[in-house]
Design a protein around this motif. Sequence first.
Motif, PDB file in Angstrom:
ATOM      1  N   LEU A 210       4.458 -16.508  -0.456  1.00  0.00           N
ATOM      2  CA  LEU A 210       3.576 -16.484  -1.624  1.00  0.00           C
ATOM      3  C   LEU A 210       3.495 -15.076  -2.212  1.00  0.00           C
ATOM      4  O   LEU A 210       3.815 -14.090  -1.552  1.00  0.00           O
ATOM      5  N   ARG A 211       3.090 -15.015  -3.454  1.00  0.00           N
ATOM      6  CA  ARG A 211       2.809 -13.730  -4.101  1.00  0.00           C
ATOM      7  C   ARG A 211       1.353 -13.773  -4.559  1.00  0.00           C
ATOM      8  O   ARG A 211       1.056 -14.054  -5.718  1.00  0.00           O
ATOM      9  N   LEU A 212       0.465 -13.521  -3.613  1.00  0.00           N
ATOM     10  CA  LEU A 212      -0.967 -13.661  -3.872  1.00  0.00           C
ATOM     11  C   LEU A 212      -1.549 -12.470  -4.610  1.00  0.00           C
ATOM     12  O   LEU A 212      -2.678 -12.519  -5.090  1.00  0.00           O
ATOM     13  N   SER A 213      -0.789 -11.383  -4.680  1.00  0.00           N
ATOM     14  CA  SER A 213      -1.237 -10.196  -5.416  1.00  0.00           C
ATOM     15  C   SER A 213      -0.053  -9.266  -5.585  1.00  0.00           C
ATOM     16  O   SER A 213       1.003  -9.440  -4.960  1.00  0.00           O
ATOM     17  N   ASN A 214      -0.214  -8.276  -6.444  1.00  0.00           N
ATOM     18  CA  ASN A 214       0.760  -7.193  -6.587  1.00  0.00           C
ATOM     19  C   ASN A 214       0.142  -5.934  -5.999  1.00  0.00           C
ATOM     20  O   ASN A 214      -0.950  -5.532  -6.402  1.00  0.00           O
ATOM     21  N   GLU A 215       0.823  -5.342  -5.032  1.00  0.00           N
ATOM     22  CA  GLU A 215       0.313  -4.149  -4.357  1.00  0.00           C
ATOM     23  C   GLU A 215       1.225  -2.963  -4.657  1.00  0.00           C
ATOM     24  O   GLU A 215       2.379  -2.923  -4.228  1.00  0.00           O
ATOM     25  N   ASN A 216       0.707  -2.013  -5.421  1.00  0.00           N
ATOM     26  CA  ASN A 216       1.448  -0.804  -5.749  1.00  0.00           C
ATOM     27  C   ASN A 216       1.072   0.290  -4.758  1.00  0.00           C
ATOM     28  O   ASN A 216      -0.041   0.815  -4.799  1.00  0.00           O
ATOM     29  N   TYR A 217       1.993   0.627  -3.858  1.00  0.00           N
ATOM     30  CA  TYR A 217       1.713   1.653  -2.856  1.00  0.00           C
ATOM     31  C   TYR A 217       1.739   3.042  -3.505  1.00  0.00           C
ATOM     32  O   TYR A 217       2.665   3.374  -4.243  1.00  0.00           O
ATOM     33  N   GLY A 218       0.715   3.824  -3.182  1.00  0.00           N
ATOM     34  CA  GLY A 218       0.654   5.199  -3.665  1.00  0.00           C
ATOM     35  C   GLY A 218       0.448   6.163  -2.511  1.00  0.00           C
ATOM     36  O   GLY A 218       0.070   5.770  -1.409  1.00  0.00           O
ATOM     37  N   ILE A 219       0.702   7.431  -2.764  1.00  0.00           N
ATOM     38  CA  ILE A 219       0.431   8.492  -1.804  1.00  0.00           C
ATOM     39  C   ILE A 219      -0.957   9.040  -2.108  1.00  0.00           C
ATOM     40  O   ILE A 219      -1.196   9.578  -3.194  1.00  0.00           O
ATOM     41  N   GLY A 220      -1.879   8.896  -1.173  1.00  0.00           N
ATOM     42  CA  GLY A 220      -3.248   9.359  -1.387  1.00  0.00           C
ATOM     43  C   GLY A 220      -3.371  10.858  -1.166  1.00  0.00           C
ATOM     44  O   GLY A 220      -2.866  11.392  -0.177  1.00  0.00           O
ATOM     45  N   VAL A 221      -4.041  11.540  -2.098  1.00  0.00           N
ATOM     46  CA  VAL A 221      -4.341  12.970  -1.963  1.00  0.00           C
ATOM     47  C   VAL A 221      -5.821  13.175  -2.248  1.00  0.00           C
ATOM     48  O   VAL A 221      -6.494  12.313  -2.821  1.00  0.00           O
ATOM     49  N   LYS A 222      -6.312  14.317  -1.858  1.00  0.00           N
ATOM     50  CA  LYS A 222      -7.727  14.606  -2.063  1.00  0.00           C
ATOM     51  C   LYS A 222      -8.058  14.603  -3.557  1.00  0.00           C
ATOM     52  O   LYS A 222      -7.286  15.076  -4.381  1.00  0.00           O
TER      53      LYS A 222
END
Length: 270
Positions: A210-222
Amino acid sequence: MKVPKAGAVAAVIALAATASGCGGDAPKEPLSIGIKFDQPGIGMREADGTFTGFDVDVATYIAKELGYKPNEIEFKQVYSSDRELLLQYNEVKFVAASYSINAKRQEKVDFAGPYFVAHQDLLVRADDGSITKGEDLNTKKLCSVTGSTSAENVKNNLAPKASVLELGGYSECLVALQDGLVDAMTTDNSILAGYSARKGNEGKFKLVGLRLSNENYGIGVKKGDNDLQRKINTALTKMVSDGSWEAAVKKNFGPANYKYEPAPQVTTGS
């Protein structure tokens, strides 16, 4: 006045030069990076202490572009529920941990990227054909991880009557699924594919697809660290253009026959 001998002066100069040289070669402060330790194919701490996974490869590439060698990196474990806190309190410099970009998180941290697109899916036991769509979860027990967006999406948008068990890590959810304590576990299909393909799990589980959502991975910074955000975006763009991104995807997801999306366009902080 007593004049020092030439030999003594030379020795002092040589000593000063040596001291200066030592200072220049002093080891730099390790670069602390937050990753997951329990996500095969994404971020995994292996039994021998090494780290594997797509996020590990991305983080290592970024570190190289920032001027750090692999032995100058310190990987720290992060959980879905504490990523923002570790950034806010400077415990890590950045987070590469299947970290989906959303408005709620952007109130507390900034993101570089995105660098990967995944879709929420369900993992079930291989012999279970009773779950084919999100609504089927209304009569099922579902496992997800505390602090992730996956369980929230199911309860709010797909199956409000689903019984949701939230645990500390995906490995715990997998055990619960294997033991029959839950009927499915949910998170990004990239993570689920990694667990399904893990040695010892072959043939035990399957993705529903299934494609229940679109998840865009990002690099978290302060929050507010625009300089680091720009540098990471530059590194991510280069990683795609020189072929390293594609190579990392195939290395980590290829064995699971995972159908991945093309590299997304970097949009945050640009």
